[in-house]
Design a protein around this motif. Structure first.
Motif, mmCIF file in Angstrom:
data_model
loop_
_atom_site.group_PDB
_atom_site.id
_atom_site.type_symbol
_atom_site.label_atom_id
_atom_site.label_comp_id
_atom_site.label_asym_id
_atom_site.label_seq_id
_atom_site.Cartn_x
_atom_site.Cartn_y
_atom_site.Cartn_z
ATOM 1 N N LEU A 344 0.815 -1.214 0.000
ATOM 2 C CA LEU A 344 0.000 0.000 0.000
ATOM 3 C C LEU A 344 0.850 1.266 0.000
ATOM 4 N N GLU A 345 0.331 2.288 -0.681
ATOM 5 C CA GLU A 345 0.968 3.602 -0.660
ATOM 6 C C GLU A 345 0.174 4.482 0.298
ATOM 7 N N ASP A 346 0.779 5.525 0.760
ATOM 8 C CA ASP A 346 0.107 6.567 1.538
ATOM 9 C C ASP A 346 -1.038 6.031 2.414
ATOM 10 N N ILE A 347 -0.685 5.472 3.522
ATOM 11 C CA ILE A 347 -1.681 4.818 4.376
ATOM 12 C C ILE A 347 -2.450 5.838 5.216
ATOM 13 N N ASP A 348 -3.733 5.966 4.917
ATOM 14 C CA ASP A 348 -4.592 6.867 5.681
ATOM 15 C C ASP A 348 -5.436 6.032 6.643
ATOM 16 N N ALA A 349 -6.386 6.685 7.282
ATOM 17 C CA ALA A 349 -7.176 5.976 8.301
ATOM 18 C C ALA A 349 -7.933 4.787 7.703
ATOM 19 N N GLU A 350 -8.480 4.962 6.481
ATOM 20 C CA GLU A 350 -9.227 3.879 5.827
ATOM 21 C C GLU A 350 -8.350 2.648 5.631
ATOM 22 N N LYS A 351 -7.160 2.896 5.111
ATOM 23 C CA LYS A 351 -6.259 1.769 4.848
ATOM 24 C C LYS A 351 -5.764 1.139 6.150
ATOM 25 N N ALA A 352 -5.540 1.999 7.114
ATOM 26 C CA ALA A 352 -5.093 1.484 8.415
ATOM 27 C C ALA A 352 -6.174 0.598 9.013
ATOM 28 N N PHE A 353 -7.397 1.035 8.830
ATOM 29 C CA PHE A 353 -8.525 0.268 9.350
ATOM 30 C C PHE A 353 -8.607 -1.092 8.662
ATOM 31 N N TYR A 354 -8.399 -1.067 7.357
ATOM 32 C CA TYR A 354 -8.407 -2.318 6.592
ATOM 33 C C TYR A 354 -7.307 -3.262 7.106
ATOM 34 N N LEU A 355 -6.124 -2.722 7.320
ATOM 35 C CA LEU A 355 -5.015 -3.560 7.798
ATOM 36 C C LEU A 355 -5.311 -4.103 9.197
ATOM 37 N N TYR A 356 -5.973 -3.286 9.952
ATOM 38 C CA TYR A 356 -6.306 -3.716 11.312
ATOM 39 C C TYR A 356 -7.357 -4.818 11.280
ATOM 40 N N GLN A 357 -8.399 -4.580 10.506
ATOM 41 C CA GLN A 357 -9.499 -5.528 10.593
ATOM 42 C C GLN A 357 -9.250 -6.796 9.801
ATOM 43 N N SER A 358 -8.459 -6.733 8.749
ATOM 44 C CA SER A 358 -8.213 -7.936 7.975
ATOM 45 C C SER A 358 -7.013 -8.720 8.472
ATOM 46 N N PHE A 359 -6.059 -8.023 9.090
ATOM 47 C CA PHE A 359 -4.835 -8.709 9.497
ATOM 48 C C PHE A 359 -4.478 -8.513 10.967
ATOM 49 N N GLY A 360 -5.280 -7.744 11.657
ATOM 50 C CA GLY A 360 -4.984 -7.502 13.070
ATOM 51 C C GLY A 360 -3.729 -6.677 13.271
ATOM 52 N N LEU A 361 -3.297 -5.985 12.244
ATOM 53 C CA LEU A 361 -2.088 -5.166 12.362
ATOM 54 C C LEU A 361 -2.371 -3.989 13.296
ATOM 55 N N PRO A 362 -1.687 -3.898 14.420
ATOM 56 C CA PRO A 362 -2.039 -2.852 15.390
ATOM 57 C C PRO A 362 -1.757 -1.457 14.847
ATOM 58 N N LEU A 369 6.393 1.546 11.410
ATOM 59 C CA LEU A 369 6.923 0.770 10.295
ATOM 60 C C LEU A 369 7.480 1.693 9.220
ATOM 61 N N ASN A 370 6.782 2.780 8.976
ATOM 62 C CA ASN A 370 7.207 3.695 7.926
ATOM 63 C C ASN A 370 6.538 5.053 8.121
ATOM 64 N N PRO A 371 7.227 5.959 8.809
ATOM 65 C CA PRO A 371 6.629 7.266 9.138
ATOM 66 C C PRO A 371 6.232 8.058 7.889
ATOM 67 N N GLU A 372 6.994 7.915 6.816
ATOM 68 C CA GLU A 372 6.716 8.654 5.594
ATOM 69 C C GLU A 372 5.374 8.195 4.990
ATOM 70 N N LYS A 373 5.227 6.912 4.894
ATOM 71 C CA LYS A 373 4.025 6.306 4.327
ATOM 72 C C LYS A 373 2.766 6.622 5.132
ATOM 73 N N THR A 374 2.930 6.896 6.412
ATOM 74 C CA THR A 374 1.764 7.072 7.285
ATOM 75 C C THR A 374 1.621 8.505 7.773
ATOM 76 N N LYS A 375 2.216 9.436 7.037
ATOM 77 C CA LYS A 375 2.178 10.818 7.526
ATOM 78 C C LYS A 375 0.757 11.380 7.563
ATOM 79 N N ASN A 376 -0.148 10.820 6.778
ATOM 80 C CA ASN A 376 -1.534 11.298 6.790
ATOM 81 C C ASN A 376 -2.451 10.487 7.695
ATOM 82 N N LEU A 377 -1.834 9.665 8.499
ATOM 83 C CA LEU A 377 -2.636 8.788 9.351
ATOM 84 C C LEU A 377 -2.759 9.356 10.758
ATOM 85 N N GLY A 378 -3.997 9.625 11.162
ATOM 86 C CA GLY A 378 -4.221 10.165 12.510
ATOM 87 C C GLY A 378 -4.977 9.169 13.360
#
Ligand code: ATP
Ligand code: MG
Length: 556
Positions: A344-362, A369-378
């Motif tokens: 995934l590129e540019d991980i925002d809340a939607e994508k983070a949610f997907y990673l959380y709910q599909s893979f349990g990724l906290p 993991l990658n501050p640059e990739k998640t700069k838009n994630l709050g």
């Protein structure tokens, strides 16, 4: 080392014992008879009934060293002063001594017993507002003891006021004590509480008021004193250290964490492993709600760090079968989750949610993991999403760890998902010729009919229960896709015999990686991951009509 944590604990309790206090043991991290809070967060918490006026069997002067968990501080862990698990030393007056003695005790203990240098010391007092006057009384007591005016700061309610814990109850101003931790620069003459070199080590709360039903602050009938000193912080500064990790408390723990990890991660691992051990010791088990969810979150965060480090060290920090089991379960989904994250590129809340709910990724590790990739994630946005999408496991969402029983709709939704799992179980155990002949769901139970002509054996019933419970325990994601009916048939989705479908259908899938456990055409609703279902139990298996058996089951 000037003083060890054990010495400080002992000195504190002995000092207050000499001053007429009875030493009481630490209460459990799991509050007794108080469903409103998840964990013990302060020394005063187990004493609430006595602060409210009930008589304590050990009298009116008490002291303790209380273990605490503060989930609210989880985002601060890794800084110099905040842990999720820590010990709080405290002394209480239950309608006994007042402000003057409380401050004098604190001062005497710090200066005489611990040898805190006056030039490294400062205090705050309540500045006053419409509810209560400026606490010049406390300031004068400090001044009489030798604290200079410049080292006393007056702050508003948000800093120097405690309580009430609920809508009503005891409350009052407090006075916080600070230690200048910087060894290379002397403390400025004038105390600026915003200067990060000042570490808050102790807080004296003067519970002299009560907030009543009309939201008025009135004088309390029983005036109490409640104090709390952080053991980790105090040991650190007394030994000239600027952070809680640089203490004997963490020494053995750090020896077991690979040195090459980043400092913040090492601190989080050290803190969380201590919290996990303490929670397990007090009987908490990982789960998807309330306390268990907090424990799971702590566990998963450090399991993720361990996974990323490609080393194995957690087994030396947490010797527990409960932890080992959670670890092996979580590692499975983690691998897939990180592969997906990398795509995934540019991980925002939607994508983070997907990673959380599909893979349990906290959430906690996504950013790291990658501050640059998640700069838009709050975090807030993410939790907003969780709240909206996941009302099913309300406690797991929002980072608010207060409970709340599932309402009828939630419970029925769980039964819908359990129905899919039960069908999967029966097909596995009896054969792929089994299909659903009908179902009926209420908030209390599920009923499921399927084509089969013989009575199931006890062993078959147990196998079916175990199958469903295993899927619940490994907490698999439940996902859905919309597609045409033909496509659905093509990918092997099961349909209900009598049902008529439209052109477009929803296909719900429960899968463990590539292994599809269940795939059914269904309108939903379903839970988002199987872990929220609880425990599945078959109550009855009977004949429904010729060639059709009926199972009644519950989730407990
Ligand atoms: P801070 O503002 O630094 O978070 P606090 O105002 O939340 O502290 P209190 O609720 O007054 O702290 O708790 C009493 C004492 O417990 C504090 O003076 C501090 O020494 C200690 N303490 C509080 N929170 C933590 C924590 N998360 N980790 C370690 N010690 C803590
Ligand atoms: Mg705090």
């Amino acid at each position: 080392m000037k003083i060890t944590s054990a010495e400080l604990r002992e000195k504190y309790l002995k000092f207050f014992e000499k001053k007429g206090h009875k030493i009481i043991p630490s209460a459990s991290l799991v509050p007794e008879n108080d469903p409103t809070v998840l964990f013990t967060t302060a020394g005063m918490q187990p004493l609430v009934p006595y602060l409210l006026g009930q008589k304590h069997p050990d009298g009116t002067r008490l002291t303790s060293c209380q273990k605490c968990i503060r989930t609210g501080d989880i985002d601060d862990v890794g800084d110099d002063t905040h842990c999720t698990y820590f010990e709080m030393l405290g002394n209480w007056s239950l309608g006994d001594y007042g402000k003057k003695e409380a401050i004098e005790f604190s001062f005497e203990f710090l200066m005489k017993e611990l040898g805190v240098p006056l030039e490294r010391f400062a205090v705050t007092c309540f500045e006053g507002d419409a509810d209560a006057p400026r606490d010049t009384e406390a300031a004068e007591i400090w001044q009489n003891l030798g604290i200079k005016k410049e080292r006393i700061a007056f702050l508003p309610k948000e800093d120097n006021w405690w309580g009430p814990a609920g809508k009503t109850g005891p409350c009052g101003p407090d006075s916080e004590m600070f230690y200048w931790k910087n060894n290379s620069e002397p403390a400025p003459e004038v105390f600026d509480p915003k200067n990060k070199n000042w570490v808050e080590i102790w807080n004296d709360v003067f519970m002299i008021y009560v907030k009543n039903e009309e939201s008025k602050i009135v004088d309390a009938v029983q005036k109490n004193i409640d104090t709390g000193m952080g053991l980790e912080r105090a040991v650190a500064v007394l030994n000239g250290k600027d952070n809680v990790y640089d203490t004997d408390i963490f020494e053995e723990i750090f020896k077991k964490i690979p040195a090459e990890l980043e400092q913040k991660q090492k601190r989080i691992i050290a803190d969380h492993s201590r919290a996990i051990n303490a929670l397990i010791a007090d009987g908490v088990e990982p789960s998807n709600k309330e306390r268990g969810y907090v424990l799971r979150r702590l566990m998963r965060r450090i399991i993720a760090y361990e996974f990323l480090s490609k080393k194995e060290f957690l087994k030396d920090l947490i010797v527990s079968a409960v932890f080992a089991e959670e670890r092996s379960k979580f590692l499975k989904t983690l691998e897939n989750g990180i592969a997906e994250y990398n795509k995934l590129e540019d991980i925002d809340a939607e994508k983070a949610f997907y990673l959380y709910q599909s893979f349990g990724l906290p959430f906690d590790i996504l950013k790291e993991l990658n501050p640059e990739k998640t700069k838009n994630l709050g975090r807030e946005e993410f939790e907003e999403l969780l709240k909206r999408h996941q009302e099913l496991s309300r406690t797991a969402s929002a980072g608010m760890f207060k409970g709340g029983l599932a309402d009828a709709g939630e419970q029925a939704t769980k039964y819908h998902t359990a129905t899919h799992l039960l069908l999967a179980a029966l097909r596995k155990i009896l054969g792929p010729e089994v299909y659903q002949r009908g179902s009926n769901i209420t908030a209390e139970r599920m009923r499921f009919d399927f084509n089969w002509s013989e009575k199931l054996s006890t062993a078959q019933i147990h196998d079916a229960e175990n199958f469903v419970n295993d899927i619940i325990n490994i907490d698999l994601p439940v996902s859905f896709e919309e597609m045409s009916l033909d496509q659905a048939k093509e990918i092997g989705a099961m349909g209900v015999f009598e049902d008529k479908y439209g052109e477009r259908v929803k296909v719900y899938t429960i899968a463990d990686g590539d292994n599809i456990i269940s795939r059914e055409i269904c309108g939903g609703p379903h839970v988002e991951h199987t872990g929220v279902l609880g425990h599945f139990k078959i109550q009855k298996e009977e004949s429904s009509s010729a060639g059709v058996r009926r199972i009644k089951a519950i989730l407990e």
